[in-house]
Design a protein around this motif. Structure first.
Motif: not given
Ligand code: GDP
Ligand code: IMO
Ligand code: MG
Length: 423
Positions: A23-51
């Protein structure tokens, strides 16, 4: 412009990272509002994976502004490791990441306190991620916390006082630990953190909104882990619901726009605590294997079960969800039939209201069984290609939940995202 909020409706790991990135291309700003490094958010694109753990999931989409809000708890050592890996991979992080001075710090001793408290609880332990989340938020609410802004004003004395207090607590719990190495890494993290733009987050974000910029607020964990409304005490220590975006960013309720609620086509949970639709059988094992349900932070096996509409309706109500996104539809591809829990039988009485105490009540899920689609979804590129059984499944859920399902995710990759009802 209003702030749209994306958050998890279950027990976390619904796929928030993937969808924020989409969804980010439709926005100017992305903001995390709570939690911390208990979160693990996985993204995959162009054959790469990031957490991602503390860094917002908008970081890979061009030059968007990314904000770590005041509601987040930040561990400088883990932040440094996460940020350095991204910088090494060629991403200009310092240029687009802003951190609220009011975000609280997770100290090295918070991690030990987390472990000590869990050990003291024995069989009643929460099964935390061990990242010091609970103790850091406890200090925040107890008015003893250290904030990112404190790194710039009288930090040494404040740190020494907090450390001494924690050490007394750890001694009283009889917990043995070795602080030296962890503290050294943490101090390196503190120096690293100071290179970033530490801002008055609430002023910063409201100025951006006033200028007409579009903001997407990214939740962590999920509604059933909310400290007030989740399956207490088996929850995290922050407000994961939509209201947490207001307090965790300094944005007034009237500035919230769309609320995107994200859920898996089934249910998972990591750690201890009640889970009415849990499957402790071959079907549960199949969901775990096909869905690769192992924690992205701790590697722990996630408990699996059928979709729970009692919990989901409750989550929709608490958050004021305006659109639903269904994730991991492809994981159900091979099932002959798919069960959905539509009500609970509590001590023999049927209810659709989420009960106060999931623990003590004798809860039995009431299921409806629907035919599976028995078709691979991972290569589907538009809604027109959906098998009839999947359409029936979606219609059934929309009727039960009274909110449109606007995205169906059919794989981990950015591209495997089917948008519905496109105008
Ligand atoms: P988050 O914490 O909500 O961001 O979710 P996690 O990243 O912890 O867990 C979601 C997992 O499911 C990750 O491994 C994703 O790569 C993966 N995933 C996301 N969407 C889909 C999907 O539609 N299908 C499949 N098979 N995997 C998905
Ligand atoms: P994301 O953002 C799933 C769970 C832990 C434990 C409880 C409390 O990736 O969805 P904590 O360390 O927060 O004190 O642990 O909450 N938990 C999560 N489960 N996804 C997460 O984050 C979680 N963050 C915490 O397993 O049961
Ligand atoms: Mg996760």
């Amino acid at each position: 412009m209003k702030v749209d909020v994306l958050l998890g409706l279950q027990w976390g790991d619904e796929g928030k990272g993937k969808i924020v990135d989409v969804l980010t291309p439709g926005y100017d700003v992305v903001a995390r509002f709570q939690g911390g490094p208990n979160a693990g958010h996985t993204l995959e694109f162009n054959g790469e994976k990031y957490v991602l753990r503390s860094i917002p999931s908008g970081i890979f989409q061009g030059d968007k502004v990314n904000i770590i809000g005041n509601g987040v708890v930040l561990d400088p050592a883990l932040f440094k490791a996460e940020a350095e890996a991204l910088v090494k991979a060629g991403h200009d992080l310092p240029g687009k990441l802003y951190i609220s001075k009011k975000a609280h710090l997770i100290l090295p001793t918070h991690r030990f306190l987390d472990a000590a408290r869990e050990a003291a609880k024995g069989d009643a332990r929460v099964g935390t991620t061990g990242r010091g989340i609970g103790p850091a938020y406890t200090d925040k609410v107890g008015r003893d916390g250290l904030r990112v802004g404190d790194l710039l004003h009288g930090f040494e004395a404040k740190y020494a006082a907090a450390k001494a207090r924690h050490e007394r607590l750890l001694a009283s719990l009889g917990f043995s630990y070795d602080l030296r190495e962890v503290e050294r890494e943490w101090m390196e993290g503190v120096d690293y953190l100071k290179r970033f733009r530490l801002v008055d987050g609430e002023h910063f974000i409201n100025r951006l909104i006033d200028e007409g910029r579009g903001v997407l607020a990214e939740g962590a964990q999920g509604t059933m882990l909310d400290v007030d409304f989740g399956s207490y005490p088996f929850v995290t220590s922050s407000n994961t619901i939509c209201a947490g975006a207001c307090t965790g960013l300094g944005v007034a309720p009237g500035r919230i726009g769309q609320v995107f609620g994200i859920f898996k086509a089934y249910c998972t949970r990591v750690g201890s605590g009640p889970f009415p639709t849990e499957l402790k059988d071959a079907t549960g094992d199949a969901l775990c294997e096909i869905g690769h349900e192992f924690g992205s932070v701790t590697g722990r096996r996630r408990r699996c079960g059928w979709l729970d509409l009692v919990a989901l309706r409750y989550a929709i109500r608490l958050n004021g969800v305006t659109s639903l996104f269904m994730m991991k539809g492809d994981v159900l591809d091979t099932f002959d039939t798919i069960k959905v829990c539509v009500a609970y039988r509590v001590d023999g009485e049927e209810t659709t209201e989420f009960p106060f105490d999931l623990q003590e009540s004798n809860i039995e899920p009431v299921y409806v069984e629907l035919p599976g689609w028995k078709t691979p979804l991972t290569r589907v590129t538009s809604e027109d290609e959906f098998p009839e059984e999947l359409n029936n499944y979606l219609t059934f859920l929309e009727e039960e939940l009274s909110v449109p399902i606007r995205i169906v995710s059919v794989g981990a990759d950015r591209e495997q995202t089917i948008k519905r009802y496109l105008d």
